[in-house]
Write a protein that holds these residues in place. Structure first.
Motif, PDB file in Angstrom:
ATOM      1  N   LEU A  57      -3.424   6.992  -0.976  1.00  0.00           N
ATOM      2  CA  LEU A  57      -3.646   5.723  -1.665  1.00  0.00           C
ATOM      3  C   LEU A  57      -4.521   4.797  -0.833  1.00  0.00           C
ATOM      4  CD1 LEU A  57      -0.036   5.076  -2.992  1.00  0.00           C
ATOM      5  CD2 LEU A  57      -1.982   5.998  -4.224  1.00  0.00           C
ATOM      6  N   SER A  58      -5.541   4.205  -1.464  1.00  0.00           N
ATOM      7  CA  SER A  58      -6.356   3.209  -0.796  1.00  0.00           C
ATOM      8  C   SER A  58      -5.664   1.860  -0.922  1.00  0.00           C
ATOM      9  CB  SER A  58      -7.725   3.136  -1.465  1.00  0.00           C
ATOM     10  OG  SER A  58      -7.570   2.651  -2.785  1.00  0.00           O
ATOM     11  N   ARG A  60      -6.769  -0.758  -2.428  1.00  0.00           N
ATOM     12  CA  ARG A  60      -6.811  -1.213  -3.825  1.00  0.00           C
ATOM     13  C   ARG A  60      -5.811  -0.435  -4.657  1.00  0.00           C
ATOM     14  NH1 ARG A  60     -12.304  -0.861  -6.390  1.00  0.00           N
ATOM     15  NH2 ARG A  60     -13.067   0.281  -4.624  1.00  0.00           N
ATOM     16  N   ALA A  61      -5.578   0.813  -4.286  1.00  0.00           N
ATOM     17  CA  ALA A  61      -4.627   1.621  -5.034  1.00  0.00           C
ATOM     18  C   ALA A  61      -3.224   1.046  -4.906  1.00  0.00           C
ATOM     19  CB  ALA A  61      -4.637   3.056  -4.542  1.00  0.00           C
ATOM     20  N   GLY A  64      -3.124  -1.746  -7.130  1.00  0.00           N
ATOM     21  CA  GLY A  64      -3.063  -1.241  -8.490  1.00  0.00           C
ATOM     22  C   GLY A  64      -1.685  -0.730  -8.848  1.00  0.00           C
TER      23      GLY A  64
ATOM     24  N   LEU B   7      -0.917  10.449  -8.676  1.00  0.00           N
ATOM     25  CA  LEU B   7      -1.276   9.607  -7.541  1.00  0.00           C
ATOM     26  C   LEU B   7      -2.265  10.311  -6.630  1.00  0.00           C
ATOM     27  CD1 LEU B   7       2.148   8.007  -6.593  1.00  0.00           C
ATOM     28  CD2 LEU B   7       0.217   6.934  -7.729  1.00  0.00           C
ATOM     29  N   TRP B  10      -5.913   9.572  -7.410  1.00  0.00           N
ATOM     30  CA  TRP B  10      -6.414   8.198  -7.459  1.00  0.00           C
ATOM     31  C   TRP B  10      -7.798   8.168  -6.824  1.00  0.00           C
ATOM     32  CZ3 TRP B  10      -3.508   4.199  -9.572  1.00  0.00           C
ATOM     33  CH2 TRP B  10      -4.114   2.945  -9.534  1.00  0.00           C
ATOM     34  N   PRO B  11      -8.804   7.620  -7.504  1.00  0.00           N
ATOM     35  CA  PRO B  11     -10.175   7.726  -6.996  1.00  0.00           C
ATOM     36  C   PRO B  11     -10.397   6.940  -5.709  1.00  0.00           C
ATOM     37  CG  PRO B  11     -10.101   6.309  -8.933  1.00  0.00           C
ATOM     38  CD  PRO B  11      -8.742   6.912  -8.792  1.00  0.00           C
ATOM     39  N   VAL B  12     -11.247   7.480  -4.816  1.00  0.00           N
ATOM     40  CA  VAL B  12     -11.650   6.822  -3.570  1.00  0.00           C
ATOM     41  C   VAL B  12     -12.606   5.676  -3.918  1.00  0.00           C
ATOM     42  CG1 VAL B  12     -12.959   7.192  -1.439  1.00  0.00           C
ATOM     43  CG2 VAL B  12     -11.386   8.930  -2.249  1.00  0.00           C
ATOM     44  N   PRO B  13     -12.517   4.535  -3.218  1.00  0.00           N
ATOM     45  CA  PRO B  13     -13.454   3.435  -3.501  1.00  0.00           C
ATOM     46  C   PRO B  13     -14.898   3.917  -3.517  1.00  0.00           C
ATOM     47  CG  PRO B  13     -11.841   2.724  -1.906  1.00  0.00           C
ATOM     48  CD  PRO B  13     -11.556   4.172  -2.178  1.00  0.00           C
TER      49      PRO B  13
END
Lengths: 372, 179
Positions: A57-58, A60-61, A64, B7, B10-13
């Motif tokens: 998870l980033s 922003r994730a 989110g 999860l 989830w896309p990378v920025p």
């Protein structure tokens, strides 16, 4: 730029500088030590010990996820009210987490990973002149009389070993193959010549350096004297007639060996004369620049299925494949590009006709959606 | 699809690779650049570590639209090399006014795997005047002349001129047997 500066270009010194910069690398272990230090600076949820789905998870994730949690809580809370109004009534339902957005996110992530180099060529072992076993009397197997010979022909395959869990992504390295003229010049700067295409299949650009003479150096000394000692991670295998510096690639799970298209360890090689002096070396071009991108991997289950899915012709030998090794090999990308790609190398032995053979099967480690 | 699998995807920025990718790709190049600026493998290793610690801390603020990863990292490396030279200059001045300590022998097990031929060449680069060694270091770390000019606050043509003069100075400095 003036004519004067063009004339001062000094291509020989520039080539030497290119080679020097490409070959100058920190001591072995530094890369891993420094990375460990950096990892210790991460918050706990970013460290390798955290579960994969949390690590991925980033920032922003996380934000989110918080928003999603709020929405889910609202939906779950409102569901009985909504159902009552629509006439369904009864117990509250649960909101589905599988949504079109999730599927779009999955394909977007894979596309983002694939976009770095695009779809990759499929790594494969070369179909060589490997011997077909001569058939013995039916039902009779002779004991092996020599070491197992590589066999790439058809076989009835079954899986006997455990399958390793692959990380979610693995690195792929891309390189640009120099033009023939540049390759010749770079090879000459090492005191060698550009290697012709070999019988072992596709390899990264190689240089052949002839040795010998009255006082032949050891393998290490020979390579160092020519500026060709491997600057990359490697494991040395020293035999009586040959020393192989098996190239290794860094992955999340550790160092992985390079193989050639025969499934044999690959890297730099030095042939020795009977007194142990270096006779001839074949080395990868030291100044080859690599760029890196990560690609999603296929599951271990899928890899196992792919390993045994080849066609088996009637009469072909039954072979049980053991646990695979995660390896890297050079793959021709066309248009002057090549890749070092990860793959799983399966092997199993069988005896026939008085000889022992080893069947090798290579399965790409990268997800099929990201291969050509 | 299960919750955990969703999860995972989830896309990378967009536009910004994972720091580890930058690290793996540029560690060797940054180290080689710093070797060419500082001369000693121990100093190059120390300053390389400083560069990546600094980059690691600042990565959250790094915006790819402002600078390429190469430009960003090499700017950090260049500044770190200049800082190192300034500190070493102060330290050398300090050492001239106090008693000398016994010398410490380098631990061979910690030394970089050097190529004898390349070591002489890299040391010759490190001995050049600062702008000449910088232009050679940046150019042979894979930067274009345009990028070198941006790093050194000069035009692309000025960077080319400086580079060619640096090559000439380097050639003159090399021992006879390696010229």
């Amino acid at each position: 730029m003036t004519d004067e500066t063009e004339a001062l270009a000094d291509p020989e010194l520039q080539s030497r500088l290119d080679a020097a910069f490409a070959a100058t690398r920190p001591r072995r272990g530094f890369e891993t030590e420094l990375w460990t230090r950096l990892e210790r600076r991460r918050p706990w949820w970013r460290r390798p010990t955290a579960p994969d789905f949390v690590r991925g998870l980033s920032g922003r994730a996380w934000a989110g996820l918080g928003a999603v949690a709020v929405v889910l809580a609202a939906v779950i809370g409102m569901t009985p009210v909504l159902l009552a109004h629509t006439g369904h009534g009864g117990a509250p339902g649960t909101a589905s987490l599988a949504s079109p957005a999730a599927g779009a996110a999955a394909s977007q992530s894979k596309e983002a990973a694939a976009a770095a180099f695009g779809k990759l060529p499929v790594p494969a072992l070369a179909a060589s002149g490997a011997p077909s076993p001569s058939l013995s009397r039916p039902g009779v197997d002779q004991p092996p009389t020599a070491a197992a010979q590589p066999y790439l022909g058809p076989a009835q395959l079954t899986l006997g070993g455990a399958l390793p869990a692959l990380p979610a992504t693995l690195p792929v390295w891309r390189f640009q193959v120099p033009s023939p003229a540049s390759l010749d010049e770079l090879a000459r700067s090492l005191g060698g010549t550009a290697a012709a295409a070999g019988a072992t299949g596709y390899r990264e650009p190689l240089v052949v350096i002839q040795g010998g003479g009255a006082t032949a150096a050891t393998a290490d000394g020979f390579l160092r004297a020519h500026g060709a000692y491997p600057a990359w991670p490697h494991q040395t295998h020293a035999g009586a007639a040959r020393v192989v510096y098996v190239r290794q690639f860094e992955t999340p799970g550790g160092l992985r060996d390079q193989i050639d298209q025969q499934g044999e360890p690959a890297g730099a090689e030095v042939d020795l004369d009977p007194s142990g002096g270096a006779q001839r070396a074949v080395v990868p071009l030291p100044s080859l620049r690599l760029t890196l991108s990560s690609y999603a991997t296929r599951t271990a289950t899928r890899a196992g299925q792919d390993a045994v899915s080849g066609p088996a012709t009637a009469g072909s030998p039954p072979v049980t494949l053991g646990s695979p090794l995660l390896v890297y090999l050079a793959v021709d990308g066309g248009a002057g590009r090549g890749f070092f790609e990860p793959a799983l190398l399966f092997a199993g032995t069988f005896n026939q006709g008085g000889s022992s053979f080893e069947k090798r099967v290579l399965v790409p480690a990268i997800d099929p959606s990201q291969l050509e | 699809m299960s919750h955990a699998a969703w999860l995972r995807y989830w896309p990378v920025p967009e536009g910004k690779p994972a720091f580890e990718e930058l690290y793996r790709e540029y560690l060797g190049r940054i180290y080689a650049f710093l070797r060419s600026q500082l001369g000693s493998p121990e100093d190059a290793e120390d300053v390389t570590a400083q560069v990546f610690v600094k980059a690691f801390k600042a990565y959250g603020r790094y915006q790819p639209r402002h600078a390429t990863p190469a430009a960003w990292l090499f700017q950090i490396a260049r500044n770190a090399a200049l800082d190192h030279h300034r500190r070493r200059g102060r330290q050398e001045r300090l050492e001239r006014t106090i008693a000398r300590q016994p010398g410490v022998t380098s631990d061979p097990s910690l030394m970089a795997e050097d190529h004898i031929l390349y070591r002489e060449l890299m040391e010759a680069v490190a001995a050049l005047p600062v702008r000449q060694r910088e232009v050679i270091g940046l150019r042979h770390s894979g930067l274009s002349f345009l990028q070198v000019g941006e790093q050194m606050r000069c035009s692309e043509d000025a960077a080319k001129m400086l580079y060619h003069r640096a090559l000439k100075a380097l050639r003159a400095q090399l021992p006879e047997k390696t010229r």
